[in-house]
Design a protein around this motif. Structure first.
Motif, PDB file in Angstrom:
ATOM      1  N   PRO A 179       0.817  -1.221   0.000  1.00  0.00           N
ATOM      2  CA  PRO A 179       0.000   0.000   0.000  1.00  0.00           C
ATOM      3  C   PRO A 179       0.851   1.270   0.000  1.00  0.00           C
ATOM      4  O   PRO A 179       1.994   1.264   0.478  1.00  0.00           O
ATOM      5  CB  PRO A 179      -0.793  -0.102   1.307  1.00  0.00           C
ATOM      6  CG  PRO A 179      -0.662  -1.512   1.752  1.00  0.00           C
ATOM      7  CD  PRO A 179       0.613  -2.039   1.195  1.00  0.00           C
ATOM      8  N   SER A 180       0.293   2.326  -0.522  1.00  0.00           N
ATOM      9  CA  SER A 180       0.976   3.626  -0.527  1.00  0.00           C
ATOM     10  C   SER A 180      -0.060   4.713  -0.735  1.00  0.00           C
ATOM     11  O   SER A 180      -0.985   4.544  -1.526  1.00  0.00           O
ATOM     12  CB  SER A 180       1.998   3.684  -1.659  1.00  0.00           C
ATOM     13  OG  SER A 180       2.444   5.012  -1.862  1.00  0.00           O
ATOM     14  N   THR A 181       0.098   5.818  -0.039  1.00  0.00           N
ATOM     15  CA  THR A 181      -0.697   7.013  -0.346  1.00  0.00           C
ATOM     16  C   THR A 181       0.220   8.065  -0.952  1.00  0.00           C
ATOM     17  O   THR A 181       0.033   8.499  -2.085  1.00  0.00           O
ATOM     18  CB  THR A 181      -1.355   7.575   0.943  1.00  0.00           C
ATOM     19  OG1 THR A 181      -2.228   6.576   1.460  1.00  0.00           O
ATOM     20  CG2 THR A 181      -2.146   8.840   0.653  1.00  0.00           C
ATOM     21  N   ARG A 182       1.247   8.456  -0.180  1.00  0.00           N
ATOM     22  CA  ARG A 182       2.100   9.561  -0.579  1.00  0.00           C
ATOM     23  C   ARG A 182       2.920   9.283  -1.841  1.00  0.00           C
ATOM     24  O   ARG A 182       2.911  10.063  -2.795  1.00  0.00           O
ATOM     25  CB  ARG A 182       3.085   9.915   0.559  1.00  0.00           C
ATOM     26  CG  ARG A 182       2.512  10.726   1.653  1.00  0.00           C
ATOM     27  CD  ARG A 182       3.089  10.296   2.987  1.00  0.00           C
ATOM     28  NE  ARG A 182       2.499   9.049   3.357  1.00  0.00           N
ATOM     29  CZ  ARG A 182       1.402   8.952   4.124  1.00  0.00           C
ATOM     30  NH1 ARG A 182       0.913  10.009   4.670  1.00  0.00           N
ATOM     31  NH2 ARG A 182       0.838   7.795   4.366  1.00  0.00           N
ATOM     32  N   THR A 183       3.649   8.174  -1.848  1.00  0.00           N
ATOM     33  CA  THR A 183       4.602   7.939  -2.936  1.00  0.00           C
ATOM     34  C   THR A 183       3.881   7.775  -4.273  1.00  0.00           C
ATOM     35  O   THR A 183       4.229   8.414  -5.271  1.00  0.00           O
ATOM     36  CB  THR A 183       5.457   6.692  -2.629  1.00  0.00           C
ATOM     37  OG1 THR A 183       5.957   6.817  -1.294  1.00  0.00           O
ATOM     38  CG2 THR A 183       6.615   6.562  -3.593  1.00  0.00           C
ATOM     39  N   ARG A 184       2.846   6.924  -4.274  1.00  0.00           N
ATOM     40  CA  ARG A 184       2.161   6.650  -5.541  1.00  0.00           C
ATOM     41  C   ARG A 184       1.480   7.915  -6.065  1.00  0.00           C
ATOM     42  O   ARG A 184       1.662   8.290  -7.218  1.00  0.00           O
ATOM     43  CB  ARG A 184       1.131   5.528  -5.356  1.00  0.00           C
ATOM     44  CG  ARG A 184       0.549   5.033  -6.659  1.00  0.00           C
ATOM     45  CD  ARG A 184      -0.295   3.782  -6.474  1.00  0.00           C
ATOM     46  NE  ARG A 184      -1.305   3.916  -5.439  1.00  0.00           N
ATOM     47  CZ  ARG A 184      -2.411   4.645  -5.561  1.00  0.00           C
ATOM     48  NH1 ARG A 184      -2.665   5.298  -6.676  1.00  0.00           N
ATOM     49  NH2 ARG A 184      -3.260   4.708  -4.566  1.00  0.00           N
ATOM     50  N   VAL A 242       8.479   1.008  -8.848  1.00  0.00           N
ATOM     51  CA  VAL A 242       8.131  -0.274  -8.208  1.00  0.00           C
ATOM     52  C   VAL A 242       8.249  -0.176  -6.692  1.00  0.00           C
ATOM     53  O   VAL A 242       9.257   0.307  -6.163  1.00  0.00           O
ATOM     54  CB  VAL A 242       9.057  -1.416  -8.704  1.00  0.00           C
ATOM     55  CG1 VAL A 242       8.720  -2.733  -7.993  1.00  0.00           C
ATOM     56  CG2 VAL A 242       8.951  -1.596 -10.215  1.00  0.00           C
ATOM     57  N   ARG A 243       7.215  -0.634  -6.008  1.00  0.00           N
ATOM     58  CA  ARG A 243       7.293  -0.849  -4.544  1.00  0.00           C
ATOM     59  C   ARG A 243       6.988  -2.317  -4.287  1.00  0.00           C
ATOM     60  O   ARG A 243       6.042  -2.873  -4.849  1.00  0.00           O
ATOM     61  CB  ARG A 243       6.296   0.033  -3.810  1.00  0.00           C
ATOM     62  CG  ARG A 243       6.188  -0.353  -2.334  1.00  0.00           C
ATOM     63  CD  ARG A 243       5.384   0.606  -1.538  1.00  0.00           C
ATOM     64  NE  ARG A 243       6.090   1.861  -1.343  1.00  0.00           N
ATOM     65  CZ  ARG A 243       5.670   2.824  -0.529  1.00  0.00           C
ATOM     66  NH1 ARG A 243       4.568   2.665   0.161  1.00  0.00           N
ATOM     67  NH2 ARG A 243       6.357   3.937  -0.401  1.00  0.00           N
ATOM     68  N   HIS A 244       7.801  -2.909  -3.395  1.00  0.00           N
ATOM     69  CA  HIS A 244       7.635  -4.351  -3.153  1.00  0.00           C
ATOM     70  C   HIS A 244       8.175  -4.688  -1.763  1.00  0.00           C
ATOM     71  O   HIS A 244       9.140  -4.067  -1.301  1.00  0.00           O
ATOM     72  CB  HIS A 244       8.423  -5.131  -4.227  1.00  0.00           C
ATOM     73  CG  HIS A 244       7.981  -6.556  -4.362  1.00  0.00           C
ATOM     74  ND1 HIS A 244       8.421  -7.542  -3.520  1.00  0.00           N
ATOM     75  CD2 HIS A 244       7.146  -7.158  -5.235  1.00  0.00           C
ATOM     76  CE1 HIS A 244       7.871  -8.698  -3.869  1.00  0.00           C
ATOM     77  NE2 HIS A 244       7.084  -8.489  -4.911  1.00  0.00           N
TER      78      HIS A 244
END
Ligand code: CP
Length: 308
Positions: free
Chosen positions: A55-60, A107-109
Motif C-alpha cells: 500500500p501507498s498514499t504519498r509515494t504513488r 516499483v514498490r515491493h
C-alpha cells in the motif's frame, strides 16, 4: 553501482547512485518547478508505469502528481486485480508492463533488493519506491530537499532519526544521503530497533534517551513502527515504546525553537507521536509531502528526458 552525473534512461535503486552534482541539479529543478504555475502542457509521448505491491498514499500519488506537472501519463497497475493473483511472478509482470509500452517503471515491493533483480530483466529504467527494509531513495531525496529548504542548508545540521531504524528503508536512504550533504546523523530508540555503528558500518551517534537526542538535534525525524516487518520480540509493547520514545508536546520542549520535526508518513498517532505534535509550528510533515511532488517531478524529468 557507481554514482553518475546523468540519470537519463537510468534506474534509481539506491541513494549511493547519486552524486552531489546530480542531487543539487534535482533540488534546483524541484525549486523551479515549485515556483512554476501549473499549466496545461502538451502530452509528452511517455508513460510512467506504477507497480505497487504494497500500500501507498504519498509515494504513488505524488508520482502521479509529478507526471501531471510534466505532461507525462501515469499508468497505475492494480496488483490486487492483476494476474499476480494467478501466480505470475514479479519478473514476468514487469516484463509484461514493459511490453505494453511504458517508458519507465516505479516499483514498490516487500522484498529487499527486488528492484536490483528487475533491472537485470528490463530495458526501461526502474525507480525504487521502497523495497522491503532496504531503500526508498525518492523519500531520501525529498527529505533532504525539505531540510535544505526549511533550514537553509544541510551542511553541519544534526539529524536525529527516532524509532524503528532497523526495519526502515526511509532511515537507510536518509543515512546514506544526508552525510553526503554534510549532515551529522544520530539515531534514537531501543537497541533492538536501533543497531549501533558496529552492526551497520556507518558513523552515527546513538541516543537511548529521546530528551538528550532532542536537545542535540536540528531535525527530529520520527519513523513509523514497521510492525508488519518486525518480529514480536523487538519491543515489549507499542505502549512501552511510545512511553519511552514517542514524541509529545512535553518532550518537544527540549527541541530548539528553530529545529524542525519530520515524519515520512504514514504516522501512527499515539505511538510515534501525539496529536499535539502535529499542532507544533516546527512540524513539517505535510511540507515533506508537498515537496515530494516537485522532487519526483525533477527526478522524472532527468530520467525520462522531459524538458522543464
Ligand atoms: N512515505 C511513504 O512512503 O508513504 P506511503 O507509504 O504512503 O507511500
Amino acid at each position: 553501482m557507481s554514482p553518475s552525473g546523468s540519470l537519463l534512461n537510468r534506474s534509481l535503486l539506491e541513494v549511493s547512485q547519486l552524486d552531489l552534482e546530480t542531487i543539487r541539479k534535482i533540488f534546483d529543478k524541484a525549486s523551479r518547478l515549485r515556483k512554476a504555475p501549473v499549466t496545461e502542457r502538451g502530452i509528452a509521448p511517455r508513460v510512467l508505469g506504477l507497480l505497487f505491491f504494497e500500500p501507498s498514499t504519498r509515494t504513488r500519488t505524488s508520482f502521479e502528481m509529478a507526471c501531471h506537472r510534466l505532461g507525462i501519463r501515469a499508468l497505475n497497475f492494480d496488483v490486487a486485480s492483476s494476474s499476480v493473483t494467478k501466480g505470475e511472478t514479479i519478473e514476468d509482470t514487469a516484463l509484461t508492463v514493459e511490453a505494453l509500452g511504458v517508458s519507465a517503471l516505479v516499483v514498490r515491493h516487500p522484498i529487499s533488493g527486488v528492484c536490483h533483480r528487475l533491472v537485470e530483466y528490463l530495458k526501461i529504467p526502474v525507480i525504487n519506491a521502497g523495497d522491503g527494509t532496504r531503500e526508498h531513495p525518492t523519500q531520501g531525496l525529498l527529505d533532504a530537499y525539505t531540510i535544505q529548504t526549511e533550514l537553509g542548508d544541510i551542511k553541519g545540521k544534526k539529524v536525529l532519526i527516532v524509532g524503528d531504524v532497523r526495519y526502515s528503508r526511509v532511515a537507510r536512504s536518509n543515512m546514506g544521503m544526508l552525510p553526503m550533504l554534510g549532515a551529522e546523523i544520530g539515531v534514537c530508540g531501543p537497541a533492538t530497533l536501533c543497531p549501533g555503528a558496529e552492526e551497520t558500518g556507518r558513523e552515527f551517534k546513538v541516543f537511548r534517551n529521546i530528551e538528550e537526542g532532542l536537545e542535540w538535534a536540528d531535525v527530529c525525524m520520527m519513523l513509523r513502527m514497521q510492525t508488519e516487518r518486525q518480529s514480536s520480540f523487538e519491543v515489549p509493547s507499542l505502549k512501552e515504546f511510545s512511553l519511552r520514545f514517542g514524541l509529545t508536546a512535553e518532550r518537544l520542549k527540549k527541541l530548539k525553537p528553530k529545529s524542525i520535526v519530520m515524519h515520512p508518513g504514514p504516522f501512527n498517532k499515539g505511538i510515534e507521536l501525539t496529536q499535539d505534535v502535529l499542532r507544533d509550528p516546527r512540524q513539517r510533515i505535510h511540507k515533506q509531502v508537498e515537496n515530494g511532488v516537485f522532487v519526483r517531478a525533477a527526478l522524472l524529468s532527468e530520467i525520462m528526458g522531459v524538458e522543464v
